[in-house]
Scaffold this motif. Structure first.
Motif, PDB file in Angstrom:
ATOM      1  N   THR A 162      -6.490  40.754 104.617  1.00  0.00           N
ATOM      2  CA  THR A 162      -6.815  42.146 104.937  1.00  0.00           C
ATOM      3  C   THR A 162      -6.149  43.096 103.961  1.00  0.00           C
ATOM      4  N   ARG A 163      -4.928  42.802 103.561  1.00  0.00           N
ATOM      5  CA  ARG A 163      -4.260  43.676 102.589  1.00  0.00           C
ATOM      6  C   ARG A 163      -4.996  43.659 101.252  1.00  0.00           C
ATOM      7  N   GLY A 164      -5.530  42.506 100.876  1.00  0.00           N
ATOM      8  CA  GLY A 164      -6.322  42.452  99.654  1.00  0.00           C
ATOM      9  C   GLY A 164      -7.588  43.279  99.766  1.00  0.00           C
ATOM     10  N   LEU A 165      -8.277  43.195 100.906  1.00  0.00           N
ATOM     11  CA  LEU A 165      -9.485  43.992 101.127  1.00  0.00           C
ATOM     12  C   LEU A 165      -9.162  45.479 101.183  1.00  0.00           C
ATOM     13  N   LEU A 166      -8.041  45.820 101.803  1.00  0.00           N
ATOM     14  CA  LEU A 166      -7.641  47.223 101.895  1.00  0.00           C
ATOM     15  C   LEU A 166      -7.369  47.795 100.512  1.00  0.00           C
TER      16      LEU A 166
END
Length: 386
Positions: A162-166
């Protein structure tokens, strides 16, 4: 959810319940993208849209059921050639819509999420929409996590992805194994990123810049106008820009890059077409490690002169290939407003891989990725294959 967040937060803060319907997956020519939302309010209000009118009635009924105590549910809406007038999308697309109840008990983090969105601080939500634990949620900030999806291993895997997508500003459905296996199946997790708005930096306080700034604001971008001449770079001349900066363009861009405020979602519109401004600026811009779009205004003659000056400054042909010049698509534009549409069209095409061809001349689906199933494998996300 961003489009209905203000209304939803109002009901939430009053301690009232609402049903939230969110598009979590699309196939073919679906009218709305993942993240589009509709609310069914505590008094039966309908707010927002998931399909532009095609399936809102059916979604409203699902939302009403959820408000009466039904479990969160994932529903697919589509249309077949044999049943074109049934509940579905007459455009031929397919939508997956997740419907859940939102109140202080089911969504305790909503107030903090809304505050982060208002303050342009990045935050993302990861919600199980299919498989065991439907409705469980993880809220992910760059520096902390709240909630749980049911196991520490699953939480760790989803948090990292999720941090990568964010960071990329992406909203999508990701599939996992039930214990966070990145090549597994059985668990659909919808990640909705609330990244700060993408930036548009307009260099050159000219008439065209006012129209481009207005267009950028219309597209939901955070717009900065920069010029070294204080008599021209004023807020009164650019009322729709979020900020107007008086500084030499190359110095401003270098400082913003040093402060890590330039990324792959940033667009630069260089409208100065004056060598003393645009050549030093483009030297900085074309060497940035990350940038979304670089466009430079000028005639063919100005463009060729600019290329020679940049080559003399040591800019390589590969770096020059990152620049769109003359800026914009060929729309036959004449006025500043028409030129702004031309520039915006090229920015959008660059972002999504369009080529500016009239849709009437295209064969097959009008969306380039229309046959891609929603839901990327977490392993593909982790390895950059998605």
């Amino acid at each position: 959810m961003r489009d209905v967040l203000g209304t939803l937060e109002g009901w939430w803060s009053e301690g009232r319940s609402a049903a939230l319907a969110t598009v979590v997956g699309t196939f073919r020519s679906a009218p709305r993208q993942p993240g589009a939302s509709m609310l069914v309010g505590p008094a039966g209000e309908a707010v927002g849209s998931v399909s532009g009118g095609c399936v809102e009635g059916a979604v409203y009924e699902l939302g009403s059921d959820v408000l009466r105590g039904e479990d969160p549910t994932l529903q697919r809406y589509g249309v077949s050639d044999d049943d074109a007038f049934a509940v579905g999308l007459t455009c031929g697309g397919i939508l997956d819509v997740f419907v859940e109840q939102v109140d202080r008990e089911t969504y305790p983090q909503l107030g903090e999420i809304a505050a982060a969105v208002r303050e342009h601080r990045p935050v993302a939500t990861a919600t199980i929409v299919s498989g065991p634990g439907v409705g469980r949620r993880l809220v992910v900030w760059p520096d902390k996590v709240e909630g749980s999806l049911g196991s520490a291993r699953l939480d760790d895997a989803v948090r990292d992805d999720t941090r990568g997508l964010l960071a990329a500003g992406r909203t999508t459905l990701v599939t996992y194994g039930t214990d966070g296996e990145r090549r597994g199946e059985g668990l659909g997790v919808f990640v909705e990123s609330f990244a700060p708005p993408p930036r548009l930096i307009v260099f050159g306080a000219i008439d065209f810049a006012a129209a481009v700034a207005r267009m950028g604001t219309f597209l939901g971008m955070r717009v900065t106008v920069c010029d070294a001449r204080p008599v021209f770079a004023t807020s009164s001349r650019f009322p729709e820009a979020h900020e107007v900066v008086v500084e030499w363009p190359h110095r401003y861009l270098a400082a913003e890059a040093e402060a890590r405020r330039i990324d792959s979602r940033t667009a630069l519109a260089v409208l100065t077409h004056d060598p003393k401004f645009d050549v030093p600026l483009l030297e900085v811009a074309l060497r940035l490690p990350e940038i979304g779009y670089i466009g430079a205004m000028g005639s063919r003659r100005t463009h060729h002169d600019r290329l020679e000056r940049l080559r003399e400054a040591g800019v390589t042909d590969e770096e020059l290939g990152r620049m769109s010049s003359p800026i914009g698509l060929d729309l036959g534009a004449r006025t500043p407003e028409e030129t702004a549409v031309s520039i915006a069209a090229e920015m959008i095409a660059h972002q999504w891989g369009g080529d500016g061809t009239p849709l009437s001349d295209r064969q097959g689906p009008i969306h380039g990725d229309s046959n891609v199933e929603p839901g990327i494998q977490a392993a593909e996300l982790a390895t950059g294959q998605a």
